[in-house]
Write an enzyme that holds these catalytic residues in place. Structure first.
Site, PDB file in Angstrom:
ATOM      1  N   GLY A 197       7.534   1.617   0.736  1.00  0.00           N
ATOM      2  CA  GLY A 197       6.601   1.311  -0.249  1.00  0.00           C
ATOM      3  C   GLY A 197       6.001   2.438  -1.003  1.00  0.00           C
ATOM      4  O   GLY A 197       6.356   3.733  -0.622  1.00  0.00           O
ATOM      5  N   ASN A 198       4.893   2.367  -1.559  1.00  0.00           N
ATOM      6  CA  ASN A 198       4.064   3.270  -2.071  1.00  0.00           C
ATOM      7  C   ASN A 198       2.545   2.752  -2.194  1.00  0.00           C
ATOM      8  O   ASN A 198       2.514   1.543  -1.874  1.00  0.00           O
ATOM      9  CB  ASN A 198       4.531   3.999  -3.306  1.00  0.00           C
ATOM     10  N   ARG A 199       1.711   3.673  -2.447  1.00  0.00           N
ATOM     11  CA  ARG A 199       0.165   3.152  -2.399  1.00  0.00           C
ATOM     12  C   ARG A 199      -0.247   2.578  -3.519  1.00  0.00           C
ATOM     13  O   ARG A 199      -1.459   2.481  -3.614  1.00  0.00           O
ATOM     14  CB  ARG A 199      -0.693   4.650  -1.855  1.00  0.00           C
ATOM     15  N   ALA A 264       4.425   1.230 -10.125  1.00  0.00           N
ATOM     16  CA  ALA A 264       5.037   2.450  -9.490  1.00  0.00           C
ATOM     17  C   ALA A 264       6.266   2.039  -8.771  1.00  0.00           C
ATOM     18  O   ALA A 264       6.414   1.606  -7.689  1.00  0.00           O
ATOM     19  CB  ALA A 264       4.012   2.889  -8.403  1.00  0.00           C
TER      20      ALA A 264
END
Ligand code: CTP
Length: 388
Positions: A197-199, A264
């Site tokens: 995943g990402n933030r 994102a």
């Protein structure tokens, strides 16, 4: 802003509403009916607003004329069945009723009552009459009611009332525009329990969706998994992977005028996620990631065909303007808002953002550090000017 409180248990939520309006810099005058005072005292509202709260027609003779002519908007929260019936009949026996009858501003009703009272033909007729008078309404919502029952009748939450009030106050510059916003991260599954995943928190995309809705647009928000509540009023499509986001986005773009691409999206995905949990054997794990779909590139055809104006973001570490300009072209965007990675005032975990906006007509504008909500408003101002 005028807040009229009538006598229902939901009056306790109106204290939160008034607090939030005050925090949003609204000058709030509160009028209570005598029965509202049995639920929440006027001192509570005076403490929250720093202004006198009023209940009586007889304290200051012209209050009922002045309060409604000075306000930009009157919110009746909660609006009880009895008070709605009085308003529908044009009653003016309390300061609250007389003020609303004399009010020159738009009125937002926030009904709250038991479900059977809400569904009674008398209430239905009153609601219809009040709508014919041009009054707006938010709620009531379905959920737990005061008597332990579950049904329709709860007053809408302060956040929803604030959003509708904001939309009523804002000029509807995006009315009849259909706007698609993407927000949040996507997840690239590795197996049933793990993912890459990402933030991204979804904050920037949500702020854009909220701002567009407030300006009167129909908004579809395609959102990856986020912890923040979705903004009020928008149609939400929840997705997890970049493939799901692409599918939802392509479907929504069919009738869109504008795309705001704030998600994102995962650039690297596992080519074949395992259907069972991968066991550890002490030798580590090779992921062998491959490139996932680039959503802006994949939707280029449909966006060009439909003439969808497009704003995207660019997250850059080096030569941001140069890289932003090349993304603008390669991804067929009309605007690109550049964020610099490592800027403490911008990015994933902060409520502020600092963007440089480029457009395909050669424009370049640097915004100062602003809240993400303010950035969203400014971006929409610029985009709106090019919509026609
Ligand atoms: N984007 C997209 N599909 C992807 C990745 C990004 O549609 N797979 C969109 C983003 O939503 C954003 C824009 O493309 O509006 C630029 O995203 P960014 O992460 O800055 O660029 P990338 O395309 O991922 O390029 P790089 O990571 O090489 O900078």
């Amino acid at each position: 802003m005028l807040v009229v409180v009538t006598g229902g248990i939901a009056a306790y939520k109106t204290a939160y509403l008034v607090r939030r309006l005050h925090e949003a810099d609204a000058l709030v005058d509160v009028v209570l009916t005598p029965s509202a005072e049995k639920f929440v005292g006027r001192v509570t509202f005076e403490g929250l607003t720093g202004r006198p709260a009023r209940t009586s027609l007889w304290e200051r003779p012209l209050d009922h004329i002045e309060l409604g002519s000075e306000a930009d908007l009157a919110v009746v929260a909660p609006a009880t069945a009895d008070f709605l019936s009085k308003m529908a009949a044009g009653g003016a026996d309390t300061l609250a009723a007389a003020t609303l009858l004399a009010a020159a501003c738009p009125v937002l009703l926030c009904p709250a009552m038991n479900e059977r009272m809400w569904e009674h033909p008398a209430t239905r007729r009153n609601i219809e009459t009040l709508r014919e008078f041009g009054l707006e309404m938010v709620g009531p919502d379905r959920g737990d009611l005061a008597e332990g029952e579950i049904g329709i009748g709860r007053m809408s939450e302060p956040a929803g009332i604030m959003a509708v009030a904001g939309r009523m106050l804002e000029e509807a510059t995006l009315r009849e525009r259909r706007i698609v916003v993407t927000a949040g991260p996507t997840r690239a599954p590795i197996d049933p329990v793990r993912y890459i995943g990402n933030r991204s928190s979804g904050h920037m995309g949500q702020a854009l969706a909220a701002s567009a809705w407030r300006r009167g647009a129909d908004v579809v928000l395609v959102s990856g998994p986020v912890a923040r509540p979705h903004p009020y009023g928008v149609e939400v499509v929840e997705v997890e992977t970049s493939d799901e986001m692409l599918e939802a986005l392509s479907a929504a773009l069919g009738s869109a005028h504008l795309l705001l691409m704030a998600a994102a999206v995962a650039d690297f995905v596992s080519p074949s996620p395992s259907s069972s949990k991968i066991k550890k054997d002490g030798s580590g794990l090779e992921l062998g990631l491959v490139s996932g779909p680039d959503l802006l590139k994949e939707t280029r055809g449909i966006r060009e065909e439909r003439g969808v104006l497009t704003l995207g973001f660019a997250l850059e570490t080096d030569t941001p303007v140069e890289n932003g300009r090349s993304k603008l072209e390669s991804k067929k965007m009309d605007f690109v808002a550049i964020n610099e990675v490592g800027d403490p005032a911008a990015g994933f975990d902060v409520p502020t953002n600092r963007v440089t906006l480029l457009d395909r007509w050669g424009g370049l504008e640097e915004f100062p550090v602003l809240s993400k909500e303010e950035v969203a408003d400014r971006l929409l101002d610029r985009v709106e000017a090019r919509l026609d």
